[in-house]
Design a protein around this motif. Structure first.
Motif, PDB file in Angstrom:
ATOM      1  N   GLN A   1      -3.464  -3.260  -1.897  1.00 47.95           N
ATOM      2  CA  GLN A   1      -4.336  -4.216  -1.207  1.00 47.95           C
ATOM      3  C   GLN A   1      -5.818  -3.995  -1.498  1.00 47.95           C
ATOM      4  O   GLN A   1      -6.635  -4.863  -1.227  1.00 47.95           O
ATOM      5  CB  GLN A   1      -4.082  -4.165   0.299  1.00 47.95           C
ATOM      6  CG  GLN A   1      -4.471  -2.841   0.928  1.00 47.95           C
ATOM      7  CD  GLN A   1      -3.869  -2.648   2.293  1.00 47.95           C
ATOM      8  OE1 GLN A   1      -2.851  -3.228   2.621  1.00 47.95           O
ATOM      9  NE2 GLN A   1      -4.510  -1.828   3.097  1.00 47.95           N
ATOM     10  N   LEU A   2      -6.171  -2.853  -2.060  1.00 52.46           N
ATOM     11  CA  LEU A   2      -7.567  -2.611  -2.433  1.00 52.46           C
ATOM     12  C   LEU A   2      -7.864  -3.064  -3.860  1.00 52.46           C
ATOM     13  O   LEU A   2      -8.973  -2.907  -4.344  1.00 52.46           O
ATOM     14  CB  LEU A   2      -7.921  -1.129  -2.261  1.00 52.46           C
ATOM     15  CG  LEU A   2      -7.888  -0.621  -0.828  1.00 52.46           C
ATOM     16  CD1 LEU A   2      -8.193   0.879  -0.777  1.00 52.46           C
ATOM     17  CD2 LEU A   2      -8.861  -1.392   0.058  1.00 52.46           C
TER      18      LEU A   2
ATOM     19  N   THR B   1     -12.122  -7.960  -4.037  1.00 56.12           N
ATOM     20  CA  THR B   1     -11.643  -7.142  -5.154  1.00 56.12           C
ATOM     21  C   THR B   1     -10.158  -7.381  -5.369  1.00 56.12           C
ATOM     22  O   THR B   1      -9.700  -7.569  -6.503  1.00 56.12           O
ATOM     23  CB  THR B   1     -11.911  -5.652  -4.889  1.00 56.12           C
ATOM     24  OG1 THR B   1     -13.317  -5.454  -4.736  1.00 56.12           O
ATOM     25  CG2 THR B   1     -11.389  -4.777  -6.016  1.00 56.12           C
ATOM     26  N   PHE B   2      -9.392  -7.386  -4.278  1.00 57.11           N
ATOM     27  CA  PHE B   2      -7.953  -7.644  -4.375  1.00 57.11           C
ATOM     28  C   PHE B   2      -7.697  -9.022  -4.974  1.00 57.11           C
ATOM     29  O   PHE B   2      -6.879  -9.178  -5.885  1.00 57.11           O
ATOM     30  CB  PHE B   2      -7.278  -7.534  -2.999  1.00 57.11           C
ATOM     31  CG  PHE B   2      -5.872  -8.049  -3.021  1.00 57.11           C
ATOM     32  CD1 PHE B   2      -4.842  -7.271  -3.545  1.00 57.11           C
ATOM     33  CD2 PHE B   2      -5.576  -9.323  -2.561  1.00 57.11           C
ATOM     34  CE1 PHE B   2      -3.549  -7.760  -3.603  1.00 57.11           C
ATOM     35  CE2 PHE B   2      -4.281  -9.812  -2.614  1.00 57.11           C
ATOM     36  CZ  PHE B   2      -3.261  -9.029  -3.136  1.00 57.11           C
TER      37      PHE B   2
ATOM     38  N   GLU C   1     -15.373  -7.145   1.049  1.00 54.73           N
ATOM     39  CA  GLU C   1     -15.495  -6.741  -0.354  1.00 54.73           C
ATOM     40  C   GLU C   1     -14.135  -6.289  -0.902  1.00 54.73           C
ATOM     41  O   GLU C   1     -13.773  -6.609  -2.037  1.00 54.73           O
ATOM     42  CB  GLU C   1     -16.519  -5.610  -0.494  1.00 54.73           C
ATOM     43  CG  GLU C   1     -16.771  -5.191  -1.923  1.00 54.73           C
ATOM     44  CD  GLU C   1     -17.832  -4.104  -2.042  1.00 54.73           C
ATOM     45  OE1 GLU C   1     -17.793  -3.388  -3.062  1.00 54.73           O
ATOM     46  OE2 GLU C   1     -18.678  -3.966  -1.144  1.00 54.73           O
ATOM     47  N   ASP C   2     -13.375  -5.545  -0.080  1.00 52.01           N
ATOM     48  CA  ASP C   2     -12.031  -5.136  -0.483  1.00 52.01           C
ATOM     49  C   ASP C   2     -11.158  -6.363  -0.743  1.00 52.01           C
ATOM     50  O   ASP C   2     -10.416  -6.418  -1.724  1.00 52.01           O
ATOM     51  CB  ASP C   2     -11.362  -4.286   0.613  1.00 52.01           C
ATOM     52  CG  ASP C   2     -12.032  -2.948   0.826  1.00 52.01           C
ATOM     53  OD1 ASP C   2     -12.656  -2.425  -0.117  1.00 52.01           O
ATOM     54  OD2 ASP C   2     -11.935  -2.427   1.957  1.00 52.01           O
ATOM     55  N   ARG C   3     -11.263  -7.358   0.134  1.00 55.19           N
ATOM     56  CA  ARG C   3     -10.474  -8.587  -0.014  1.00 55.19           C
ATOM     57  C   ARG C   3     -10.839  -9.305  -1.320  1.00 55.19           C
ATOM     58  O   ARG C   3      -9.971  -9.765  -2.060  1.00 55.19           O
ATOM     59  CB  ARG C   3     -10.699  -9.510   1.181  1.00 55.19           C
ATOM     60  CG  ARG C   3      -9.804 -10.737   1.178  1.00 55.19           C
ATOM     61  CD  ARG C   3      -9.955 -11.565   2.444  1.00 55.19           C
ATOM     62  NE  ARG C   3      -9.995 -10.791   3.666  1.00 55.19           N
ATOM     63  CZ  ARG C   3      -8.932 -10.250   4.273  1.00 55.19           C
ATOM     64  NH1 ARG C   3      -7.741 -10.413   3.746  1.00 55.19           N
ATOM     65  NH2 ARG C   3      -9.072  -9.549   5.372  1.00 55.19           N
TER      66      ARG C   3
ATOM     67  N   LYS D   1     -10.030   3.806   5.191  1.00 58.91           N
ATOM     68  CA  LYS D   1     -11.232   3.155   5.712  1.00 58.91           C
ATOM     69  C   LYS D   1     -10.877   1.754   6.180  1.00 58.91           C
ATOM     70  O   LYS D   1      -9.878   1.182   5.754  1.00 58.91           O
ATOM     71  CB  LYS D   1     -12.299   3.070   4.621  1.00 58.91           C
ATOM     72  CG  LYS D   1     -12.794   4.408   4.150  1.00 58.91           C
ATOM     73  CD  LYS D   1     -13.804   4.245   3.032  1.00 58.91           C
ATOM     74  CE  LYS D   1     -14.245   5.599   2.514  1.00 58.91           C
ATOM     75  NZ  LYS D   1     -15.147   5.477   1.380  1.00 58.91           N
TER      76      LYS D   1
ATOM     77  N   PHE E   1     -10.665  -2.120   6.314  1.00 52.85           N
ATOM     78  CA  PHE E   1     -10.583  -3.114   5.247  1.00 52.85           C
ATOM     79  C   PHE E   1     -11.765  -4.059   5.357  1.00 52.85           C
ATOM     80  O   PHE E   1     -12.045  -4.587   6.426  1.00 52.85           O
ATOM     81  CB  PHE E   1      -9.259  -3.877   5.362  1.00 52.85           C
ATOM     82  CG  PHE E   1      -8.907  -4.663   4.153  1.00 52.85           C
ATOM     83  CD1 PHE E   1      -8.445  -4.036   3.007  1.00 52.85           C
ATOM     84  CD2 PHE E   1      -9.023  -6.035   4.155  1.00 52.85           C
ATOM     85  CE1 PHE E   1      -8.112  -4.769   1.881  1.00 52.85           C
ATOM     86  CE2 PHE E   1      -8.693  -6.783   3.041  1.00 52.85           C
ATOM     87  CZ  PHE E   1      -8.238  -6.146   1.898  1.00 52.85           C
ATOM     88  N   THR E   2     -12.472  -4.289   4.252  1.00 52.57           N
ATOM     89  CA  THR E   2     -13.697  -5.078   4.276  1.00 52.57           C
ATOM     90  C   THR E   2     -13.543  -6.383   3.493  1.00 52.57           C
ATOM     91  O   THR E   2     -12.581  -6.565   2.742  1.00 52.57           O
ATOM     92  CB  THR E   2     -14.860  -4.282   3.637  1.00 52.57           C
ATOM     93  OG1 THR E   2     -14.574  -4.103   2.238  1.00 52.57           O
ATOM     94  CG2 THR E   2     -15.056  -2.927   4.307  1.00 52.57           C
TER      95      THR E   2
ATOM     96  N   GLN F   1       0.836  -1.199   0.000  1.00 48.88           N
ATOM     97  CA  GLN F   1       0.000   0.000   0.000  1.00 48.88           C
ATOM     98  C   GLN F   1       0.876   1.255   0.000  1.00 48.88           C
ATOM     99  O   GLN F   1       0.379   2.370   0.056  1.00 48.88           O
ATOM    100  CB  GLN F   1      -0.932  -0.007   1.205  1.00 48.88           C
ATOM    101  CG  GLN F   1      -0.228   0.009   2.545  1.00 48.88           C
ATOM    102  CD  GLN F   1      -1.196  -0.051   3.698  1.00 48.88           C
ATOM    103  OE1 GLN F   1      -2.353   0.354   3.577  1.00 48.88           O
ATOM    104  NE2 GLN F   1      -0.745  -0.544   4.827  1.00 48.88           N
TER     105      GLN F   1
END
Length: 154
Positions: free
Chosen positions: A92-93, A135-136, A131-133, A126, A128-129, A74
């Motif tokens: 990571q996003l 997407t990554f 959904e972020d995981r 923000k 980490f969610t 990041q």
């Protein structure tokens, strides 16, 4: 191709390892000795521990990483140091650092630091969610697949 992970505080180490196992890729996690762990990892995962220090892991990554490797970080500064080496760099996003976007990201970081230094406040990242995981993970798979195709073409 190896996948390097800037391991200090990375929320996607396990996701990266999971995907790398699928493709039989080696994962190198570079992290501070402060984050030493006795946790068991698959054989394709190795750790490089560095001394305490703000940029110790970054400098070690720059030293170790090679063209065609992939880096997960990041850190905009670290990304800017390895992009000229021909390294693919993912945040990571799930977005990719490129020669086209790195200058703008570094400039944004510089101005945010100026605001903080003068006593102002800037928004932090923000939480980490899941959904972020996801997407990554999707972007990591997409990049690995594209790199595999490039390797077969040559």
């Amino acid at each position: 191709m190896k996948i390097f992970v800037d391991g200090d505080g990375s929320p996607v180490k396990d996701t990266t390892i999971e995907v790398a196992l699928t493709y039989s890729l080696e994962v190198v996690i570079v992290t501070s000795i402060d984050h030493y762990s006795l946790k068991e990892y698959p054989k394709n995962v190795s750790f490089v521990y560095v001394d305490k220090g703000a940029d110790a892991a970054d400098f070690r990554i720059v030293q170790l990483i090679k063209r065609e490797d992939l880096l997960v970080t990041q850190d905009y500064g670290l990304a800017s140091l390895v992009l000229p080496k021909g390294v693919c760099v993912l945040h990571q996003l799930g977005y990719q650092y490129t020669e086209a976007n790195i200058d703008g990201l570094l400039e944004q970081r510089y101005f945010s630091a100026k605001v903080r230094k003068s006593g102002g406040h800037t928004k932090g990242p923000k939480a980490f969610t899941a959904e972020d995981r996801a997407t990554f993970k999707g972007k990591l798979i997409e990049v690995i697949e594209a790199k595999k195709e490039d390797l077969y073409v040559e």
